[in-house]
Design an enzyme around this catalytic site. Structure first.
Site, PDB file in Angstrom:
ATOM      1  N   SER A  40       1.173  -1.601   0.133  1.00  0.00           N
ATOM      2  CA  SER A  40       0.012  -0.057   0.403  1.00  0.00           C
ATOM      3  C   SER A  40       0.929   1.597  -0.468  1.00  0.00           C
ATOM      4  O   SER A  40       0.143   2.365  -0.151  1.00  0.00           O
ATOM      5  CB  SER A  40      -0.977  -0.167   1.304  1.00  0.00           C
ATOM      6  OG  SER A  40      -2.010  -0.811   1.488  1.00  0.00           O
ATOM      7  N   CYS A 129     -12.789  -5.525  19.677  1.00  0.00           N
ATOM      8  CA  CYS A 129     -14.177  -4.994  19.895  1.00  0.00           C
ATOM      9  C   CYS A 129     -15.591  -5.121  20.214  1.00  0.00           C
ATOM     10  O   CYS A 129     -16.642  -4.614  21.026  1.00  0.00           O
ATOM     11  CB  CYS A 129     -14.802  -4.265  18.284  1.00  0.00           C
ATOM     12  SG  CYS A 129     -14.626  -6.217  17.279  1.00  0.00           S
ATOM     13  N   ARG A 252     -21.531 -14.514  14.891  1.00  0.00           N
ATOM     14  CA  ARG A 252     -21.751 -13.212  14.324  1.00  0.00           C
ATOM     15  C   ARG A 252     -23.026 -13.409  13.217  1.00  0.00           C
ATOM     16  O   ARG A 252     -23.993 -14.383  12.653  1.00  0.00           O
ATOM     17  CB  ARG A 252     -20.930 -13.975  13.401  1.00  0.00           C
ATOM     18  CG  ARG A 252     -20.102 -13.173  12.426  1.00  0.00           C
ATOM     19  CD  ARG A 252     -19.654 -11.739  12.291  1.00  0.00           C
ATOM     20  NE  ARG A 252     -18.108 -11.994  12.633  1.00  0.00           N
ATOM     21  CZ  ARG A 252     -17.245 -11.594  13.196  1.00  0.00           C
ATOM     22  NH1 ARG A 252     -17.246 -10.482  13.264  1.00  0.00           N
ATOM     23  NH2 ARG A 252     -16.061 -12.286  13.572  1.00  0.00           N
ATOM     24  N   HIS A 259     -21.353  -4.001  16.681  1.00  0.00           N
ATOM     25  CA  HIS A 259     -21.508  -4.785  17.525  1.00  0.00           C
ATOM     26  C   HIS A 259     -22.397  -4.680  18.467  1.00  0.00           C
ATOM     27  O   HIS A 259     -23.449  -3.906  18.803  1.00  0.00           O
ATOM     28  CB  HIS A 259     -21.020  -5.866  18.293  1.00  0.00           C
ATOM     29  CG  HIS A 259     -19.309  -6.724  17.682  1.00  0.00           C
ATOM     30  ND1 HIS A 259     -19.725  -6.323  16.402  1.00  0.00           N
ATOM     31  CD2 HIS A 259     -18.219  -6.411  17.697  1.00  0.00           C
ATOM     32  CE1 HIS A 259     -18.316  -6.677  15.716  1.00  0.00           C
ATOM     33  NE2 HIS A 259     -17.865  -6.921  16.856  1.00  0.00           N
TER      34      HIS A 259
END
Ligand code: 2RA
Length: 353
Positions: A40, A129, A252, A259
């Site tokens: 990148s 998270c 999931r 979430h």
């Protein structure tokens, strides 16, 4: 003087949100360097209204860097975080590599900001998270009522698995849309996906479109998923309750970002719904959406793209003393990742006065 900031992993899912968050918050930094893998390097990306060329991750890139925020895979952090710290940067690391190291603080600024100052290795970790989605709310309730037990079920968005996770859900939905018979027989969905997506590999162990998948992370002892173990260990460390009882099931769901957690929380003392409302409404980064009679409760669609932790469906458990049941939502790329790291970086930047 204003510290120089480096963002490592600037081009990933969280890196993109990080650039957006840094651009929108008070400008506490001098120079900013964007850093990524050789693949990148050379790209031009915008942050704070400036176009910056992405630099390759090398030891030299850390020269003159005061604060480095890493959002890269665990193994990349394991190699490069110590290199950045040796070169004098305070590192804020989003990976799982250092979170449970006793010499590395695990910080949620609303809950344990003081921990950020004690960093003998020059490293501060930011939680997973899933843990972060509930910490602001649980920290506030713990402060007054003393948390003893947490039983949690997560409903995790696909962007938790990075750009590949979101791409997979969009691809699956596109492949399945339009055929209203799909999903009526076991195996249907897998067959259609296999054909239409030409066997492309998925980051998930089962179809995620029109489905729920009771798995997140890697396999740990006893059949636990790594996300479930992280939720337990990280909650204990952040809240400073080494014997907090925690049990989690991580799932999931076909949501792109945000979430959600169903939380069953037991406290040292009796806590009413009104107590919880009072505490959570006073918590600066928590939004209470809790009026079920009028259909008011948080959903990922209400929350995505915003910073607070949202709480609703607050109930006193009918059969468990001193226990609340509640539903929490948090944007997993913002507070769940980039925002928490940015807030920690601001605590460190303030030391440069
Ligand atoms: C996930 N919590 O949702 C993870 C990301 N670190 O997959």
């Amino acid at each position: 003087r204003k510290p120089t900031l480096a963002l490592i992993g600037a081009t990933g899912a969280v890196g993109t949100v990080m650039r957006d968050i840094i651009s929108g918050r008070e400008n506490v930094y001098g120079d900013i360097k964007l850093v990524a893998s050789a693949r990148s390097a050379g790209k031009v990306l915008r942050v704070r209204g400036e176009d910056l060329v992405v630099q390759e991750l090398t030891p030299e890139v850390f020269e003159g860097v005061d604060i480095a925020i890493f959002d890269v895979p665990d193994e990349v952090s394991a190699t490069w975080v110590p290199i950045a710290a040796e070169r004098g940067a305070v590192v804020i690391d989003k990976s799982g590599t250092f979170r449970m190291n006793p010499e590395v603080p695990l910080v949620v600024p609303e809950v344990n900001p003081e921990a950020a100052r004690e960093r003998p290795l020059g490293i501060i970790s930011t939680p997973n998270c899933t843990t972060l989605s509930m910490m602001a709310a649980m920290g506030a309730l713990h402060e007054e009522y003393g948390l003893r037990e947490l039983v949690v079920a997560s409903y995790q968005a696909v962007s938790g698995a990075g750009v590949a996770g979101s791409a997979r859900l969009y691809d699956e939905v596109e492949a399945l849309a339009g055929d209203r018979t799909v999903g009526q027989t076991a195996g249907d969905v897998r067959k259609v996906l296999q054909n239409k997506l030409s066997g492309a590999e998925s980051p998930f162990p089962a179809p995620v479109a029109f489905n729920v998948v009771p798995w997140a992370g890697s396999l740990k002892d006893g059949g636990w998923a790594s996300e479930e173990i992280k939720l337990r260990n990280e909650s204990r460390k952040i809240l400073g309750i080494h014997d907090l009882k925690v049990s989690a099931t991580c799932v999931r769901v076909p949501v792109i970002t945000t979430h959600s957690l169903a939380v069953h929380a037991t406290f040292e003392r009796e806590i009413t719904v009104a107590d919880a409302h009072r505490i959570l409404e006073a918590a600066p980064t928590v939004v209470v959406m809790d009026d079920p009679a009028n259909g008011v409760f948080p959903t990922p669609a209400d929350v995505v793209g915003t910073d607070p932790t949202y709480v609703g469906r607050i109930r006193q458990a009918l059969d468990f003393p001193n226990t609340l049941d509640l539903f929490v939502c948090g944007d997993n790329l913002r507070k769940g990742a980039a925002l928490n790291a940015a807030e920690i970086a601001e605590l460190v930047a303030a030391e440069f006065g």
